[in-house]
Write an enzyme that holds these catalytic residues in place. Structure first.
Site, PDB file in Angstrom:
ATOM      1  NE  ARG A  14     109.673   0.717  58.030  1.00 32.89           N
ATOM      2  CZ  ARG A  14     109.696  -0.609  58.202  1.00 32.89           C
ATOM      3  NH1 ARG A  14     110.285  -1.377  57.291  1.00 32.89           N
ATOM      4  NH2 ARG A  14     109.140  -1.185  59.252  1.00 32.89           N
ATOM      5  CB  ALA A 424      59.332  28.891  28.912  1.00 34.89           C
TER       6      ALA A 424
HETATM    7  C1  UD1 Z   1     108.400  -7.451  61.328  1.00 34.91           C
HETATM    8  C2  UD1 Z   1     109.283  -8.624  61.735  1.00 34.91           C
HETATM    9  C3  UD1 Z   1     109.956  -9.213  60.493  1.00 34.91           C
HETATM   10  C4  UD1 Z   1     108.890  -9.630  59.508  1.00 34.91           C
HETATM   11  C5  UD1 Z   1     107.941  -8.469  59.175  1.00 34.91           C
HETATM   12  C6  UD1 Z   1     106.773  -8.964  58.365  1.00 34.91           C
HETATM   13  C7  UD1 Z   1     110.127  -8.137  63.983  1.00 34.91           C
HETATM   14  C8  UD1 Z   1     111.286  -7.691  64.806  1.00 34.91           C
HETATM   15  N1  UD1 Z   1     110.295  -8.186  62.668  1.00 34.91           N
HETATM   16  O1  UD1 Z   1     109.259  -6.444  60.793  1.00 34.91           O
HETATM   17  O2  UD1 Z   1     110.737 -10.339  60.848  1.00 34.91           O
HETATM   18  O3  UD1 Z   1     109.475 -10.114  58.322  1.00 34.91           O
HETATM   19  O4  UD1 Z   1     107.424  -7.888  60.389  1.00 34.91           O
HETATM   20  O5  UD1 Z   1     105.951  -7.931  57.955  1.00 34.91           O
HETATM   21  O6  UD1 Z   1     109.094  -8.460  64.550  1.00 34.91           O
HETATM   22  N2  UD1 Z   1     104.510  -2.754  66.479  1.00 34.91           N
HETATM   23  C9  UD1 Z   1     104.026  -2.492  67.747  1.00 34.91           C
HETATM   24  N3  UD1 Z   1     104.895  -2.034  68.703  1.00 34.91           N
HETATM   25  C10 UD1 Z   1     106.219  -1.831  68.468  1.00 34.91           C
HETATM   26  C11 UD1 Z   1     106.709  -2.107  67.160  1.00 34.91           C
HETATM   27  C12 UD1 Z   1     105.835  -2.569  66.197  1.00 34.91           C
HETATM   28  O7  UD1 Z   1     102.839  -2.672  68.020  1.00 34.91           O
HETATM   29  O8  UD1 Z   1     106.914  -1.427  69.401  1.00 34.91           O
HETATM   30  C13 UD1 Z   1     103.570  -3.234  65.455  1.00 34.91           C
HETATM   31  C14 UD1 Z   1     103.475  -2.307  64.259  1.00 34.91           C
HETATM   32  O9  UD1 Z   1     102.429  -1.362  64.431  1.00 34.91           O
HETATM   33  C15 UD1 Z   1     103.192  -3.263  63.109  1.00 34.91           C
HETATM   34  C16 UD1 Z   1     103.791  -4.582  63.579  1.00 34.91           C
HETATM   35  O10 UD1 Z   1     104.012  -4.470  64.962  1.00 34.91           O
HETATM   36  O11 UD1 Z   1     101.803  -3.429  62.900  1.00 34.91           O
HETATM   37  C17 UD1 Z   1     105.100  -4.895  62.855  1.00 34.91           C
HETATM   38  O12 UD1 Z   1     106.026  -3.867  63.105  1.00 34.91           O
HETATM   39  P1  UD1 Z   1     106.986  -3.315  61.976  1.00 34.91           P
HETATM   40  O13 UD1 Z   1     107.812  -2.238  62.560  1.00 34.91           O
HETATM   41  O14 UD1 Z   1     106.224  -3.015  60.759  1.00 34.91           O
HETATM   42  O15 UD1 Z   1     107.917  -4.597  61.754  1.00 34.91           O
HETATM   43  P2  UD1 Z   1     108.784  -4.932  60.481  1.00 34.91           P
HETATM   44  O16 UD1 Z   1     110.004  -4.108  60.461  1.00 34.91           O
HETATM   45  O17 UD1 Z   1     107.942  -4.902  59.276  1.00 34.91           O
HETATM   46 CA    CA Z   2     105.847  -4.263  58.886  1.00 34.38          CA
END
Ligand code: UD1
Ligand code: CA
Length: 452
Positions: A14, A424
């Site tokens: 995103r 100068a």
């Molecule tokens: C996540 C939570 C959501 C919460 C929100 C808060 C889950 C399923 N959902 O959603 O409930 O409200 O955070 O901000 O956990 N990441 C990895 N490996 C992966 C996927 C993600 O390391 O396979 C890391 C990302 O880099 C990030 C963090 O985990 O730093 C959160 O992932 P993101 O995809 O942003 O989760 P949200 O959709 O925001």
């Molecule tokens: Ca997030």
């Protein structure tokens, strides 16, 4: 024993960026560093970073003070935590104690909150305590589902029914877990959901069903849990962190005329009664003393300014300014400029790798590079140290109380003795002894009535 796990393997689709999300900076510091620093400040020493997407770009940001584990493919937050299973295993079993799970995209989390969360988990012996928050606009966050006031599960936006979407208590993405219980529950999650991902949030429902103790910790300050998923949120996080930094500075006695239009990075230090005007940008390891005035569109990077200094509409990079220096408008210090007490440099003056002893004045249109200028010397308008022959750089040494006439070209290497004077418009290619006058210029010719 408390360890922390930083989830930072995601691509951050995103963000619409070529760079991994957690490497994006706010106030000059990458997102993931804000989270790691908060964990450190909360007293946690054992920190594991889960990297994956473009890990070669993220690793340099975290490798000094955290252990890196790699999540090979990004199958979701639950899978990301699982990637740390080996790192959390000792003698074939999961290390006893608490594991606090943090998202690398939540830069606003404070050490105080981490401490509180760990305290609650340890005092209540809960399997997990999830950090939550009431949000006016909960869109995008996992919703906290409760029954009789107790957490029974977390439902992600994509799976949420209209009823659940109305819930305003959301998951901050920060959890303090009993490490053993966490990995036990992780064995049971699947990816049967809209995104086809292994959701860490599913452990809550699993543990509740198994009769484990699960609770939430509600945060008062909703700004603390902002997750950065887009560049709009990056700007929001930047605003909050800027406001925090500005407030801290004002509480220490700095005057910010308009904090909203001032950009001061986390690392900058400023003394009391210094006035920062709108439009000022202060970056890196900049240290500014007391009673200074920084005015107009001034940008200062990695520089030291002592006390009672006035700078207007100027750029200062990697330089040192001693007490009572005045500078600008429209002057530029490039790396290794050292302006001693009461030096004045004015309009359109550039100084690089040069030392100007106390009282030196260069008021207008001048370039001083690879030069030393002695005490109380006056540099006339339009003076240039010609320090570069196209291949090498050469030094110019100017003594004390020298008067450099306007538009003098000082062809380096060249030495000007104390109290000397240049006429100068002279092009000075030979050393000038002390007290001497050096003029290099053709005799003026007058042709009467020429125009007729
Ligand atoms: C996540 C939570 C959501 C919460 C929100 C808060 C889950 C399923 N959902 O959603 O409930 O409200 O955070 O901000 O956990 N990441 C990895 N490996 C992966 C996927 C993600 O390391 O396979 C890391 C990302 O880099 C990030 C963090 O985990 O730093 C959160 O992932 P993101 O995809 O942003 O989760 P949200 O959709 O925001
Ligand atoms: Ca997030």
């Amino acid at each position: 024993m408390v360890s922390a796990l930083i989830l930072a393997a995601g691509a951050g689709t995103r963000m619409k960026s070529d760079k991994p999300k957690v490497a994006h900076e706010v106030l000059g510091k990458p997102l993931v560093r804000w989270v790691i620093d908060a964990a450190h400040d909360a007293g946690i020493k054992d920190i594991i970073s889960v990297l994956g997407y473009q890990s070669e770009k993220v690793a340099p940001l975290v490798e000094d003070d955290t252990q890196i584990v790699i999540q090979e493919s990004q199958l979701g937050t639950g899978d990301a935590v699982n990637a740390a299973r080996d790192a959390m295993t000792e003698n074939g079993v999961i290390k006893p104690g608490s594991l606090i799970v943090l998202s690398g995209d939540c830069p606003l989390i404070t050490p105080e909150t981490i401490v509180e969360l760990v305290k609650k988990q340890q005092e209540t012996q809960a399997a997990v305590v999830v950090l939550t928050m009431q949000l006016e606009n909960p869109f995008g966050y996992g919703r906290i589902v409760k029954e009789n006031g107790n957490v029974i599960g977390i439902v992600e936006e994509k799976e949420a029914s209209d009823e659940i979407k109305k819930i305003k208590e959301v998951n901050a993405g920060v959890y303090c877990c009993n490490a053993k219980e966490l990995f036990k529950a992780l064995d049971k999650i699947d990816n049967n959901n809209e995104k086809g991902e292994y959701y860490l949030t599913d452990i809550i429902g699993i543990q509740v069903k198994e009769g484990k103790k699960v609770s939430s910790f509600v945060l008062e300050d909703s700004e603390e849990i902002l997750g950065v998923n887009s560049k709009v949120e990056l700007a929001q996080a930047s605003r909050v962190l800027r406001e925090r930094k500005n407030k801290e500075l004002m509480e220490e006695g700095v005057i910010l005329i308009d904090p909203a239009t001032t950009y001061i990075e986390e690392t900058v230090k400023i003394g009391k009664d210094t006035v920062i005007y709108p439009g000022v940008i202060l970056q890196g390891n900049t240290v500014i003393g007391e009673n200074c005035e920084i005015i107009g569109n001034t940008r200062i990077i990695d520089s030291v300014l002592k006390n009672d200094i006035r700078v207007e509409s100027s750029v200062i990079e990697e330089s040192i300014l001693e007490d009572k220096v005045t500078m600008g408008p429209f002057a530029h210090l490039r790396p290794k400029a050292h302006l001693k007490e009461k030096v004045h440099i004015g309009n359109f003056v550039e100084v690089k790798k040069s030392t100007l002893e106390p009282g030196v004045k260069a008021g207008h249109l001048t370039y001083l590079g690879n030069a030393t200028v002695g005490r109380d010397t006056n540099i006339g308008a339009g003076t240039i140290t010609c320090n570069y022959d196209g291949i090498n750089k050469f030094d110019t040494n100017i003594g004390e109380k020298v008067f450099i006439g306007s538009s003098t070209m000082l062809v380096a290497p060249v030495n000007i003795g104390d109290n000397a004077l240049t006429g100068a418009g002279s092009v000075i290619t030979k050393d000038v002894p002390e007290d001497a006058l050096a003029v290099e210029r053709n005799k003026q010719i007058i042709k009467l009535k020429w125009r007729k």
